[in-house]
Design a protein around this motif. Structure first.
Motif, PDB file in Angstrom:
ATOM      1  N   ASP A 100      15.847  -0.767  -2.606  1.00 10.61           N
ATOM      2  CA  ASP A 100      15.431  -1.416  -1.360  1.00 10.61           C
ATOM      3  C   ASP A 100      14.695  -0.473  -0.426  1.00 10.61           C
ATOM      4  OD1 ASP A 100      16.461  -3.812  -2.195  1.00 10.61           O
ATOM      5  OD2 ASP A 100      18.353  -3.616  -1.097  1.00 10.61           O
ATOM      6  N   LYS A 101      14.727   0.829  -0.701  1.00 14.72           N
ATOM      7  CA  LYS A 101      13.962   1.780   0.099  1.00 14.72           C
ATOM      8  C   LYS A 101      12.465   1.651  -0.157  1.00 14.72           C
ATOM      9  CE  LYS A 101      17.650   5.286   0.160  1.00 14.72           C
ATOM     10  NZ  LYS A 101      18.029   6.665  -0.261  1.00 14.72           N
ATOM     11  N   HIS A 102      12.110   1.060  -1.290  1.00 14.44           N
ATOM     12  CA  HIS A 102      10.695   0.895  -1.626  1.00 14.44           C
ATOM     13  C   HIS A 102      10.139  -0.340  -0.926  1.00 14.44           C
ATOM     14  CE1 HIS A 102      10.608   3.979  -4.813  1.00 14.44           C
ATOM     15  NE2 HIS A 102      11.853   3.603  -5.060  1.00 14.44           N
ATOM     16  N   PRO A 103       9.061  -0.207  -0.177  1.00 16.55           N
ATOM     17  CA  PRO A 103       8.490  -1.347   0.565  1.00 16.55           C
ATOM     18  C   PRO A 103       7.632  -2.244  -0.326  1.00 16.55           C
ATOM     19  CG  PRO A 103       7.195   0.615   0.979  1.00 16.55           C
ATOM     20  CD  PRO A 103       8.338   1.057   0.094  1.00 16.55           C
ATOM     21  N   ILE A 104       8.237  -2.812  -1.355  1.00 16.32           N
ATOM     22  CA  ILE A 104       7.510  -3.662  -2.296  1.00 16.32           C
ATOM     23  C   ILE A 104       8.265  -4.971  -2.460  1.00 16.32           C
ATOM     24  CG2 ILE A 104       6.441  -1.753  -3.561  1.00 16.32           C
ATOM     25  CD1 ILE A 104       8.651  -1.909  -5.603  1.00 16.32           C
ATOM     26  N   THR A 105       7.549  -5.989  -2.928  1.00 16.94           N
ATOM     27  CA  THR A 105       8.148  -7.309  -3.089  1.00 16.94           C
ATOM     28  C   THR A 105       8.539  -7.603  -4.531  1.00 16.94           C
ATOM     29  OG1 THR A 105       5.942  -8.293  -3.366  1.00 16.94           O
ATOM     30  CG2 THR A 105       6.850  -8.227  -1.124  1.00 16.94           C
ATOM     31  N   LEU A 106       8.389  -6.633  -5.413  1.00 14.74           N
ATOM     32  CA  LEU A 106       8.732  -6.833  -6.822  1.00 14.74           C
ATOM     33  C   LEU A 106      10.236  -7.007  -6.965  1.00 14.74           C
ATOM     34  CD1 LEU A 106       7.664  -6.683  -9.825  1.00 14.74           C
ATOM     35  CD2 LEU A 106       8.380  -4.278  -9.761  1.00 14.74           C
ATOM     36  N   TYR A 121       3.326  -1.057  -5.751  1.00 18.06           N
ATOM     37  CA  TYR A 121       2.802  -0.372  -4.571  1.00 18.06           C
ATOM     38  C   TYR A 121       1.316  -0.666  -4.392  1.00 18.06           C
ATOM     39  CZ  TYR A 121       6.628   2.574  -2.847  1.00 18.06           C
ATOM     40  OH  TYR A 121       7.784   3.027  -2.254  1.00 18.06           O
ATOM     41  N   LEU A 122       0.552  -0.607  -5.480  1.00 22.56           N
ATOM     42  CA  LEU A 122      -0.880  -0.910  -5.395  1.00 22.56           C
ATOM     43  C   LEU A 122      -1.106  -2.326  -4.897  1.00 22.56           C
ATOM     44  CD1 LEU A 122      -2.188   0.728  -8.703  1.00 22.56           C
ATOM     45  CD2 LEU A 122      -2.411   1.613  -6.371  1.00 22.56           C
ATOM     46  N   LYS A 123      -0.328  -3.267  -5.413  1.00 23.15           N
ATOM     47  CA  LYS A 123      -0.454  -4.655  -4.978  1.00 23.15           C
ATOM     48  C   LYS A 123      -0.104  -4.794  -3.507  1.00 23.15           C
ATOM     49  CE  LYS A 123       1.114  -9.347  -6.049  1.00 23.15           C
ATOM     50  NZ  LYS A 123       1.975 -10.169  -6.934  1.00 23.15           N
ATOM     51  N   GLN A 124       0.948  -4.098  -3.069  1.00 24.05           N
ATOM     52  CA  GLN A 124       1.373  -4.164  -1.677  1.00 24.05           C
ATOM     53  C   GLN A 124       0.304  -3.592  -0.742  1.00 24.05           C
ATOM     54  OE1 GLN A 124       4.301  -5.636  -1.553  1.00 24.05           O
ATOM     55  NE2 GLN A 124       4.490  -5.785   0.673  1.00 24.05           N
ATOM     56  N   MET A 125      -0.445  -2.589  -1.224  1.00 18.05           N
ATOM     57  CA  MET A 125      -1.505  -1.974  -0.432  1.00 18.05           C
ATOM     58  C   MET A 125      -2.802  -2.773  -0.480  1.00 18.05           C
ATOM     59  SD  MET A 125      -1.059   2.138  -0.971  1.00 18.05           S
ATOM     60  CE  MET A 125      -0.995   2.088  -2.748  1.00 18.05           C
ATOM     61  N   GLY A 126      -2.831  -3.826  -1.300  1.00 21.27           N
ATOM     62  CA  GLY A 126      -4.031  -4.650  -1.387  1.00 21.27           C
ATOM     63  C   GLY A 126      -5.090  -4.100  -2.316  1.00 21.27           C
ATOM     64  N   VAL A 127      -4.714  -3.175  -3.191  1.00 14.22           N
ATOM     65  CA  VAL A 127      -5.667  -2.613  -4.154  1.00 14.22           C
ATOM     66  C   VAL A 127      -5.814  -3.583  -5.324  1.00 14.22           C
ATOM     67  CG1 VAL A 127      -6.169  -0.690  -5.694  1.00 14.22           C
ATOM     68  CG2 VAL A 127      -5.041  -0.268  -3.504  1.00 14.22           C
ATOM     69  N   GLU A 128      -7.025  -4.086  -5.508  1.00 14.49           N
ATOM     70  CA  GLU A 128      -7.275  -5.057  -6.575  1.00 14.49           C
ATOM     71  C   GLU A 128      -7.429  -4.354  -7.925  1.00 14.49           C
ATOM     72  OE1 GLU A 128     -10.177  -8.203  -5.763  1.00 14.49           O
ATOM     73  OE2 GLU A 128     -10.435  -7.266  -3.792  1.00 14.49           O
ATOM     74  N   SER A 129      -7.165  -5.104  -8.984  1.00 16.05           N
ATOM     75  CA  SER A 129      -7.365  -4.581 -10.327  1.00 16.05           C
ATOM     76  C   SER A 129      -8.855  -4.347 -10.571  1.00 16.05           C
ATOM     77  CB  SER A 129      -6.815  -5.566 -11.360  1.00 16.05           C
ATOM     78  OG  SER A 129      -7.191  -5.173 -12.670  1.00 16.05           O
ATOM     79  N   PRO A 130      -9.232  -3.192 -11.136  1.00 12.04           N
ATOM     80  CA  PRO A 130     -10.653  -2.930 -11.402  1.00 12.04           C
ATOM     81  C   PRO A 130     -11.311  -4.005 -12.264  1.00 12.04           C
ATOM     82  CG  PRO A 130      -9.365  -0.923 -11.655  1.00 12.04           C
ATOM     83  CD  PRO A 130      -8.380  -2.041 -11.493  1.00 12.04           C
TER      84      PRO A 130
END
Length: 258
Positions: A100-106, A121-130
């Motif tokens: 729960d310390k990780h700020p992710i919704t997974l 984390y990438l998804k949470q930051m809004g980084v799209e798949s290349p």
């Protein structure tokens, strides 16, 4: 209940029900929510752990104990099983608090590896798949795939002492990404593949062994180049197994068939 093992650390779990049809029985799978503590421990630490080692790693209050003999129902065995249950419950609470310390919704039951958490984390930051963000031609992606070479281990000479070099790579992929500045590419609005033969050749003409140890030089190597091997040892993607047409990677002495 259906359990599909992926490897020694991960497994897919789901509920199963049978529905009768006129000609056959059909097995239906309902995923449900099953949290495997061994898998979650691996996702959080990158290491495969038993109940004992995980309890020690996360310092639970009542770690796993031992019993002198298994398969005998006596007071010691019952206490041993009860202690396992207690240790499992404490480990669950500790792992959930850590997760729960990780700020992710997974959801934690979907964290199958450290890579699952990293992608969350990438998804949470809004980084799209290349593959969805960049408009790169399939031919360029094919060139990129031929350059891919993952770490591997193999034994060619057994039970014989030979000279060896020990190479220690810790978190190799994220380390390489950071050192080569690939985050700039991941977060770019778009990527364009251009031909830069003259510029790359001019760069390669100046390369020395000492320069390859300069971290400032590594970002200049973000390109693909076609090479004409002359008995050079290179990773080569090819069909090595006659029983399948699926190519794999081997490290071989390669030369052009003229």
């Amino acid at each position: 209940m259906l359990v599909k093992l992926l490897d020694s650390k991960r497994a897919f779990m789901g509920l199963t029900t049978k529905t009768r049809q006129p000609d056959k029985e059909k097995l239906e799978i309902a995923r449900g929510r099953f949290l495997d503590l061994r898998t979650l421990t691996f996702a959080l630490t990158g290491s495969a752990m038993s109940l004992r080692s995980a309890g020690e790693r996360f310092e639970i209050e009542h770690p796993k104990t031992s019993v002198e003999e298994h398969g005998v129902v006596d007071e010691a065995s019952v206490d041993y099983c009860r202690r396992d249950t207690l240790a499992t419950g404490e480990l669950l609470e500790t792992l959930r608090a850590e997760y729960d310390k990780h700020p992710i919704t997974l959801p934690p039951e979907h964290a199958f590896s450290p890579a699952s958490i990293a992608k969350a984390y990438l998804k949470q930051m809004g980084v799209e798949s290349p593959t969805t963000k960049f408009s790169v031609r399939a031919s360029s992606l094919g060139v990129a795939m031929t350059t891919y070479f993952g770490g591997r281990a193999e034994v060619r000479i057994r039970k014989t002492e030979v000279p060896a070099v020990y190479c220690d790579f810790l978190s190799m992929y994220p380390t390489v990404n950071a050192l080569m500045g690939l985050w700039e590419i991941m977060t770019a609005k778009d990527v364009e593949v251009v031909t830069a033969t003259k510029e790359v050749q001019a760069l390669l003409n100046t390369v020395t062994t000492d320069r390859c140890f300069d971290p400032g030089f590594w970002k200049d190597l973000r390109f693909y180049a076609f090479v004409e091997p002359d008995s050079d040892v290179l990773p080569l993607r090819a069909e090595y197994n006659e029983a399948t047409t699926v190519p794999s990677i081997g490290v071989n002495s390669v030369e052009v068939d003229r």
